[in-house]
Enzyme design. Structure first.
Site, PDB file in Angstrom:
ATOM      1  N   ASP A   8       0.908  -1.088   0.011  1.00 35.40           N
ATOM      2  CA  ASP A   8       0.072   0.106   0.142  1.00 35.40           C
ATOM      3  C   ASP A   8       0.993   1.084   0.058  1.00 35.40           C
ATOM      4  OD1 ASP A   8      -2.257   1.698   0.061  1.00 35.40           O
ATOM      5  OD2 ASP A   8      -2.800   1.402   2.258  1.00 35.40           O
ATOM      6  N   SER A   9       0.264   2.350  -0.229  1.00 35.19           N
ATOM      7  CA  SER A   9       1.141   3.671  -0.068  1.00 35.19           C
ATOM      8  C   SER A   9       1.387   3.903   1.250  1.00 35.19           C
ATOM      9  CB  SER A   9       0.212   4.939  -0.783  1.00 35.19           C
ATOM     10  OG  SER A   9      -0.755   5.085  -0.357  1.00 35.19           O
ATOM     11  N   CYS A  72      -4.534  -1.440  -2.059  1.00 35.79           N
ATOM     12  CA  CYS A  72      -4.767  -0.067  -2.060  1.00 35.79           C
ATOM     13  C   CYS A  72      -5.962  -0.067  -3.280  1.00 35.79           C
ATOM     14  CB  CYS A  72      -3.630   0.533  -2.254  1.00 35.79           C
ATOM     15  SG  CYS A  72      -3.733   2.261  -2.931  1.00 35.79           S
ATOM     16  N   GLU A 149      -3.409   7.170   9.434  1.00 37.41           N
ATOM     17  CA  GLU A 149      -1.972   7.089   9.640  1.00 37.41           C
ATOM     18  C   GLU A 149      -1.811   7.827  10.853  1.00 37.41           C
ATOM     19  OE1 GLU A 149       0.684   6.750   7.375  1.00 37.41           O
ATOM     20  OE2 GLU A 149      -0.706   5.715   5.823  1.00 37.41           O
ATOM     21  N   CYS A 180     -11.653   2.420   1.291  1.00 34.97           N
ATOM     22  CA  CYS A 180     -10.214   2.442   1.224  1.00 34.97           C
ATOM     23  C   CYS A 180      -9.674   1.841   2.332  1.00 34.97           C
ATOM     24  CB  CYS A 180      -9.896   4.202   1.528  1.00 34.97           C
ATOM     25  SG  CYS A 180      -7.998   4.510   2.012  1.00 34.97           S
TER      26      CYS A 180
END
Length: 263
Positions: A8-9, A72, A149, A180
């Site tokens: 994932d990012s 993602c 995050e 998401c």
């Protein structure tokens, strides 16, 4: 025993990893997140394709990966065709859980995703195919990704701010699709804001089942048992400390830096 790469990012893919690891605890896992280019929803598609393709080719070769999970939504809708052409192993992507949401919703569905996912034609085609008779409210937010995050790094979620973001959906829906992979990390807080009458759905369990079927079909037995570990593309020292604390909750050893230069 398989070597599985979850990508994932950012840290959102941990929600998918957790579902896969719970179902298939016997396998080896590497979690790679490209936080140097986070968030992916703001990258030009061709650059995203080249960057992810480059990372995946290197990781598969260096770590003898047997299966890749692109955890993602943005990357899945853009990069999967290229990866499936280039890699000689199974590649699993994620899509918003529109179909199961339509099966249980009696009022309206709220699709909560990134702005890029909300506007993408792929998403609208999913709605047309699997929820043609359902009312679907779309809500795109990059801030929710950042909040997830921050939560992993130890910052408490601001419920007032979360309520402001989710206001368009309050009292309007009975089912919310967490579109998401970051958003299941905010599941408890979202449930508080949306209320007990709203069912939250994500793709994690479905992805885990898909991985199991693919591994069963390919009969993978390629390695000895290793401790799971995480790799990132870039981070400041303080962020590395915070990430290690958060990642430890998912069973990962200290985070490592990805060896490739920027793409």
């Amino acid at each position: 025993m398989a070597n599985i790469l979850v990508f994932d990012s950012g840290v959102g893919g941990l929600s998918v990893y957790q579902e896969i690891q719970t179902l298939l605890p016997q396998h080896n896992y590497i979690y790679l997140f490209d936080n140097k280019a986070y968030p992916y929803g703001e990258l030009e598609p061709q650059r995203l394709i080249e960057r992810v393709s480059r990372f995946m080719r290197s990781m598969v070769e260096k770590h003898a990966i047997d299966l890749v999970v692109i955890a993602c939504n943005t990357a899945s809708t853009i990069v999967l065709p290229r990866l499936r052409q280039e890699l000689k192993i199974p590649v699993v992507g994620v899509v918003p859980a529109i179909k199961p949401a339509a099966a249980i919703s009696q009022k309206a569905i709220g699709l909560i995703a990134t702005p890029a996912t909300v506007v993408r034609s792929y998403t609208h085609n999913l709605i047309k195919e699997f929820a043609p008779n359902s009312k679907v409210e779309l809500l795109g937010s990059t801030r929710l990704v950042t909040m997830a995050e921050e939560k992993l790094r130890g910052t408490a979620v601001n419920l007032v701010e979360l309520q402001q973001i989710l206001t368009p959906l309050l009292n309007q829906i009975d089912t919310a699709v967490l579109g998401c992979t970051h958003f299941p990390l905010l599941r408890e807080e979202m449930q508080l804001v949306l209320g007990k009458g709203v069912t939250l759905i994500d793709s994690g369990k479905a992805i885990a089942e898909r991985v199991k079927r693919l591994l069963d079909a390919n009969m993978v037995d390629s390695s000895s048992r290793l401790s799971p570990y995480a790799i990132y593309s870039s981070a400041t020292p303080w962020e590395g400390v915070a990430l290690n604390i958060g990642l430890a909750k998912f069973g990962f050893s200290p985070v490592r830096t990805f060896p490739l230069p920027d793409a």
